[in-house]
Design an enzyme around this catalytic site. Structure first.
Site, PDB file in Angstrom:
ATOM      1  N   ASP A  79      -0.518  -5.633   0.403  1.00 52.24           N
ATOM      2  CA  ASP A  79      -1.805  -5.942  -0.206  1.00 52.24           C
ATOM      3  C   ASP A  79      -1.708  -7.312  -0.856  1.00 52.24           C
ATOM      4  O   ASP A  79      -0.666  -7.665  -1.416  1.00 52.24           O
ATOM      5  CB  ASP A  79      -2.145  -4.908  -1.291  1.00 52.24           C
ATOM      6  CG  ASP A  79      -2.499  -3.557  -0.710  1.00 52.24           C
ATOM      7  OD1 ASP A  79      -3.117  -3.517   0.361  1.00 52.24           O
ATOM      8  OD2 ASP A  79      -2.162  -2.543  -1.352  1.00 52.24           O
ATOM      9  N   CYS A  87       0.857  -1.188   0.000  1.00 58.54           N
ATOM     10  CA  CYS A  87       0.000   0.000   0.000  1.00 58.54           C
ATOM     11  C   CYS A  87       0.897   1.244   0.000  1.00 58.54           C
ATOM     12  O   CYS A  87       1.784   1.360   0.861  1.00 58.54           O
ATOM     13  CB  CYS A  87      -0.901  -0.005   1.225  1.00 58.54           C
ATOM     14  SG  CYS A  87      -1.841   1.519   1.417  1.00 58.54           S
ATOM     15  N   VAL A 113       1.900 -13.904 -24.430  1.00 54.88           N
ATOM     16  CA  VAL A 113       2.866 -13.720 -23.357  1.00 54.88           C
ATOM     17  C   VAL A 113       3.271 -15.104 -22.821  1.00 54.88           C
ATOM     18  O   VAL A 113       2.427 -15.992 -22.652  1.00 54.88           O
ATOM     19  CB  VAL A 113       2.292 -12.822 -22.239  1.00 54.88           C
ATOM     20  CG1 VAL A 113       1.091 -13.442 -21.565  1.00 54.88           C
ATOM     21  CG2 VAL A 113       3.379 -12.514 -21.207  1.00 54.88           C
TER      22      VAL A 113
END
Lengths: 127, 127, 127, 127, 127, 127, 127, 127, 127, 127
Positions: free
Chosen positions: G38, G31, G58
């Site tokens: 988080d 955060c 990807v």
């Protein structure tokens, strides 16, 4: 502020045994460290003393008002659990009593606190 | 780096027994072999010593900060589990204490580690 | 070919008891009768010996590589279960150890094999 | 016609204990009263004798072929259950053995039959 | 007003033991404090006395009418539970009897009350 | 009218123990008070006597026809349960036998009746 | 620090359309206001461009390493979501792409962020 | 008292669309009629304006403090819902915004209130 | 007796649209044919008129008291549903309104009644 | 051997449309390659022709006997599905008809085969 004088009782009519559970899903108090609100569920389970020993039950609406009196109190989970146990034991002098508090958690940590008074029957331990 | 000095305690007010569970669903550390992150859940369950023996509880926010101190540490699951047990036993000297860590797994292998200190009551064993 | 030399250990730091579970959801070997692949889940549960007896834990990545060494082996379910138990008992000399293998089934028949070493605590039997 | 000569065994390598479960979800035979097909699930659970007593395991593909040999046999549920128990006890001479058959039902009646041989451990009874 | 004269019985034909459970999911009475309706579920479980002791069973429709007689009564949860136990014990003189009432809750508090008469078998306690 | 002469048996081949469960999900009779239909599920569980004592099993299709003979009978739940137990005990003389009837309910009241004959093993009590 | 240079691609072989989803259940960042960790889940869903337009996918291991590069970054939920979308759009130039991030929450508030690029098909909107 | 000045914003970096949901499971206020606490869950869902129009997002910790400012306010469910919508629309001027509040209920009545601003996309209506 | 004069309203502050749902899980009335109690759940869903048209909302406690006024009324399911719709439409003159009543059933028949007023939005129809 | 002459029909009384589903959970045939049994579930769904066009329905017991006639037939999944469709279309000449067969699988592969005749309504396609 937690106020045990809000609690009211009524006498039990006879000596036949029974076990009572009240689960309050809407308990809230404040964290004494940060001032942020805590949210929990309070399970009270007890067997009241027999009528011949002056057995008493806690009245439900008064239990609700007592629970609400913690709303703006800064107090640890453990202290909430102990105070509810102690206030109700003092009030009712039950045969035995359990208080189990379950908290939604802060910072990713959920908590459960179990406090007992007297001899809990085998089939209620750890439940 | 895991830092037990982050842990704080508060004294318990009396000798009435109670059992505390804290479940941290957001634990992460690093694998010491590959450097990749590990994700786990930490269950701490204990009965603190009575007040008359200087009983103490770990404060919740300090427990969170202590848990976060493992974030960038390369450390085995077993060592995480043992270190948390040892740090908390040294801190609180509880009647008994369990640490159960559950790991999301790497390479298709999920793991659970259970570490005990003292005599765990029958109804908490293997749970 | 199953290769126990892939297994690695690390020493345990002290004598405090703990129980470890590793669940490998991605095990595959070949049926020795038909050559078709078998798919199973391997649960390893053990309590390692205390540090004062030279207690050891199996390292997780080496366990994964060891498990993968069964991939092209034609081998019965029972033999897989026994070999894993025997290799790990030889490696770690644990206080006790369970291997429970659960197989997705062939020809409509699902199988579970449970192999033990040492005295399994009551609350882990048949689980 | 049920044919126990289809069953094959393989010897167990050592004396370490293990428990084996095979669940056949695709069993079918015929009702001896009406000729209509019955559909059931067969659970076989046993602990084989140790290698030092000539311990044997039933081979899985042969178990499947044996199960299929009931396909066009008119036979009661109880007789299916007993015959499988008796054939497998004669074949393997296990330490103990359970056969639990669960039938999809006819005319609104579902059935479960449990047949035992030897001393079933406490934690497997009635399961 | 709760009216035990609504209850009817029928004699049991013999002494073979059996256990009866009646679960009324549609119970309602009034709170004696506020006059608001309470909604609950009443589980009655008992083993009647043997026929040789004049054993009796409560008739189901009369039990329903008796339950409905609480509809406009202001009465505490505990008193409902005790009165049903006492009325049915007086009516049937059973070997043992349990009344378990589960209440939807008011003010966020749900309640369960368990009242017993006689010696409840181990496998029914706390259930 | 319930007709036990519809029941047929077949002898058991040997003395090896087994336990049989038949669950009839499609039972219906009439309420003797109101004439309305009752719907229930009948679980019959028993261990038959060994062959050396003339052990017998009830034949499934005859059990179905017997069950259907209650269709237009006005009869209490308890009487259904007892009659089935008594008819089957008289028919088979089993080692032990349970009849558990579960009723969909009338007027908001669901019921379960459990009737036993002989000594029920611990792991089947209250189930 | 988030590092898009860790991302690698591989070309698609032809023009037939297909949709790819990768769900990372083990994402963590910090955060930016409090420094506390988080924890979230990242769903990446896209349709790559056709081979005739230089379509690219990807590579999965590079996506994992890229995700891990956020581990010690102080960054808002919204910025994480946007940056992943922007980095992957720049890398692959897909026909369309969604990033949906789901966060475990802080202070009792859970969050979901949905970021789109290109025209999302009707049946993926709001899911 | 509800205090919109607690709310803080941060600018969005670009014009790419995204949708944000914040779910606060720990909302409490007071009933303006009785003074008793209400408990609810607040879902905020919005698409912020693009950066080129000065798009803003509400900062999460400030949203939590703002939510806590209702704690001791006597206010109807509908007014809570409208005020949150109005305060956040004034703060962020989003493309569209929904506030859905779900209340645990009082006197057996649970409530859900949905308030909108702007044109809600079809796939979010009534959800 | 159902008493619409118990209902109270409060004005809405502005014209912004919102939709309100109240679900009463504790409704009871009497069957007009037999006098036996009926138990149901009442869902009220509506969009009130805008403030500029004198829009009003029903106050929750008054809605509870109004619901309780059916307690001893002999009235059909359909009439309950229609009367609640009509009383609330007359009270609030909402943009639209749905009443959906779900009944626990008698004699094995469960019922759902849906009554509408005005134009119900597509995404609420049949829900 | 599959025998369509076992199928019987009955005429429909009028022209009002209706759709019929029969689901047989107990279908078994043999694999034509290996001779091993296959187990499947057969869903038959159709709208019969109107009475004015000589509409017919298949009789249920005859459908069961017809299904059982595949029991010892070596036949592919696809051929089972097609033959049932063709036999029933020839028998009933329905407005439309679907046969959906779901197979428990062999070697870890489960299969579903869908065969149609006539114009299947939109809401039954792919279900």
């Amino acid at each position: 502020m937690p106020d045990a004088t809000l609690l009211e009782v009524f006498p039990v009519p006879d000596d036949a045994p029974f076990v009572i559970e009240h689960t309050n899903e809407e308990f809230t108090s404040l964290c004494p460290m940060t001032g942020h609100p805590d949210f929990g569920e309070i399970l009270l389970r007890y067997q009241r003393a027999p009528a011949s020993s002056g057995g008493l039950c806690v009245e439900l609406k008064s239990l609700k008002l007592y629970s609400q009196s913690f709303r703006n109190e800064g107090i640890f989970y453990e202290a909430v659990t102990n105070q509810i146990r102690d206030d109700l034991v003092a009030l009712m002098k039950p045969a035995w009593l359990q208080v189990i508090t379950t908290w939604r958690g802060r910072g990713g940590i959920r908590s459960v606190i179990r406090a007992d008074a007297g001899e809990i029957p085998e089939h209620y331990r750890g439940r």
